[in-house]
Design an enzyme around this catalytic site. Structure first.
Site, PDB file in Angstrom:
ATOM      1  N   HIS A 195      -4.369  36.407  36.740  1.00  0.00           N
ATOM      2  CA  HIS A 195      -4.468  36.829  35.348  1.00  0.00           C
ATOM      3  C   HIS A 195      -3.124  37.366  34.869  1.00  0.00           C
ATOM      4  O   HIS A 195      -2.225  37.638  35.684  1.00  0.00           O
ATOM      5  CB  HIS A 195      -5.560  37.879  35.157  1.00  0.00           C
ATOM      6  CG  HIS A 195      -5.507  39.020  36.127  1.00  0.00           C
ATOM      7  ND1 HIS A 195      -4.445  39.884  36.198  1.00  0.00           N
ATOM      8  CD2 HIS A 195      -6.391  39.430  37.075  1.00  0.00           C
ATOM      9  CE1 HIS A 195      -4.685  40.793  37.122  1.00  0.00           C
ATOM     10  NE2 HIS A 195      -5.854  40.534  37.704  1.00  0.00           N
TER      11      HIS A 195
HETATM   12  P1  TYD Z   1     -10.277  41.913  39.269  1.00  0.00           P
HETATM   13  O1  TYD Z   1      -9.438  42.111  38.060  1.00  0.00           O
HETATM   14  O2  TYD Z   1     -10.930  40.597  39.461  1.00  0.00           O
HETATM   15  O3  TYD Z   1      -9.445  42.265  40.552  1.00  0.00           O
HETATM   16  P2  TYD Z   1      -8.055  41.614  41.067  1.00  0.00           P
HETATM   17  O4  TYD Z   1      -7.179  41.445  39.916  1.00  0.00           O
HETATM   18  O5  TYD Z   1      -7.531  42.621  42.011  1.00  0.00           O
HETATM   19  O6  TYD Z   1      -8.364  40.333  41.764  1.00  0.00           O
HETATM   20  O7  TYD Z   1     -11.377  43.064  39.279  1.00  0.00           O
HETATM   21  C1  TYD Z   1     -12.583  43.006  40.006  1.00  0.00           C
HETATM   22  C2  TYD Z   1     -13.655  43.815  39.297  1.00  0.00           C
HETATM   23  O8  TYD Z   1     -13.302  45.195  39.226  1.00  0.00           O
HETATM   24  C3  TYD Z   1     -13.884  43.350  37.872  1.00  0.00           C
HETATM   25  O9  TYD Z   1     -15.282  43.400  37.621  1.00  0.00           O
HETATM   26  C4  TYD Z   1     -13.206  44.400  37.021  1.00  0.00           C
HETATM   27  C5  TYD Z   1     -13.270  45.645  37.880  1.00  0.00           C
HETATM   28  N1  TYD Z   1     -12.109  46.534  37.691  1.00  0.00           N
HETATM   29  C6  TYD Z   1     -12.277  47.753  37.051  1.00  0.00           C
HETATM   30  O10 TYD Z   1     -13.391  48.115  36.608  1.00  0.00           O
HETATM   31  N2  TYD Z   1     -11.203  48.579  36.893  1.00  0.00           N
HETATM   32  C7  TYD Z   1      -9.975  48.233  37.347  1.00  0.00           C
HETATM   33  O11 TYD Z   1      -9.000  49.001  37.200  1.00  0.00           O
HETATM   34  C8  TYD Z   1      -9.788  46.957  38.021  1.00  0.00           C
HETATM   35  C9  TYD Z   1      -8.441  46.527  38.526  1.00  0.00           C
HETATM   36  C10 TYD Z   1     -10.891  46.155  38.166  1.00  0.00           C
END
Ligand code: TYD
Length: 140
Positions: free
Chosen positions: A53
């Site tokens: 992302h």
């Molecule tokens: P995600 O963005 O997919 O993690 P990464 O970028 O590390 O692969 O996040 C996974 C889940 O956690 C998603 O449902 C959003 C939640 N999340 C939060 O609630 N707060 C946060 O600060 C982060 C990074 C994720």
């Protein structure tokens, strides 16, 4: 802009002594923003790819406080791969770069500092949409 001018490798000082290591990172000093959020990623298998992302408002500093991982940073035109493998090394990522984290070692603990509170709306999770926004031309 060249991708190398967008991310930054940070080196933190070591305040350790004979009792062990100590690394301190302070917002607006060692970290180029005020820290509003901290999260950490561990227990990801070697074949997992996380991230995938870009963020409109979040800047991050990534630190592998244990183990190692790789980060692919992409600005729509070119990419660079950075290996995080030292607790005193940080990777600063500005807004609007696309990133993937992968190749996590078994003992990897990837600490992430951010300048924002979490807001799902500021994430761009579709690469084609990202390319359109930055006017990029890379195909993945
Ligand atoms: P995600 O963005 O997919 O993690 P990464 O970028 O590390 O692969 O996040 C996974 C889940 O956690 C998603 O449902 C959003 C939640 N999340 C939060 O609630 N707060 C946060 O600060 C982060 C990074 C994720």
């Amino acid at each position: 802009m060249s991708i190398r001018d967008q991310y930054r490798i940070l080196e933190f000082g070591d305040l350790g002594d004979e009792r062990g290591k100590l690394v301190v990172v302070e917002g607006n000093m060692d970290i180029p923003f005020e820290i509003k959020r901290v999260f950490y990623i561990y227990g990801s298998d070697k074949d997992v790819v996380r991230g995938q992302h870009a963020n409109r408002t979040s800047e991050f500093v990534l630190i592998n406080v244990s183990g190692s991982s790789k980060v692919r940073v992409d600005n729509g035109f070119e990419e660079e791969i950075i290996e995080l493998n030292r607790p005193r090394m940080g990777l600063y990522l500005p807004t609007m770069v696309w990133k993937d984290m992968y190749d996590f070692s078994e003992d990897s603990v990837l600490l992430v500092l951010a300048n924002t509170h979490y807001d799902a709306e500021e994430y761009i999770r579709d690469y084609d949409e990202y390319l359109k926004e930055v006017g990029g031309s890379r195909r993945r």
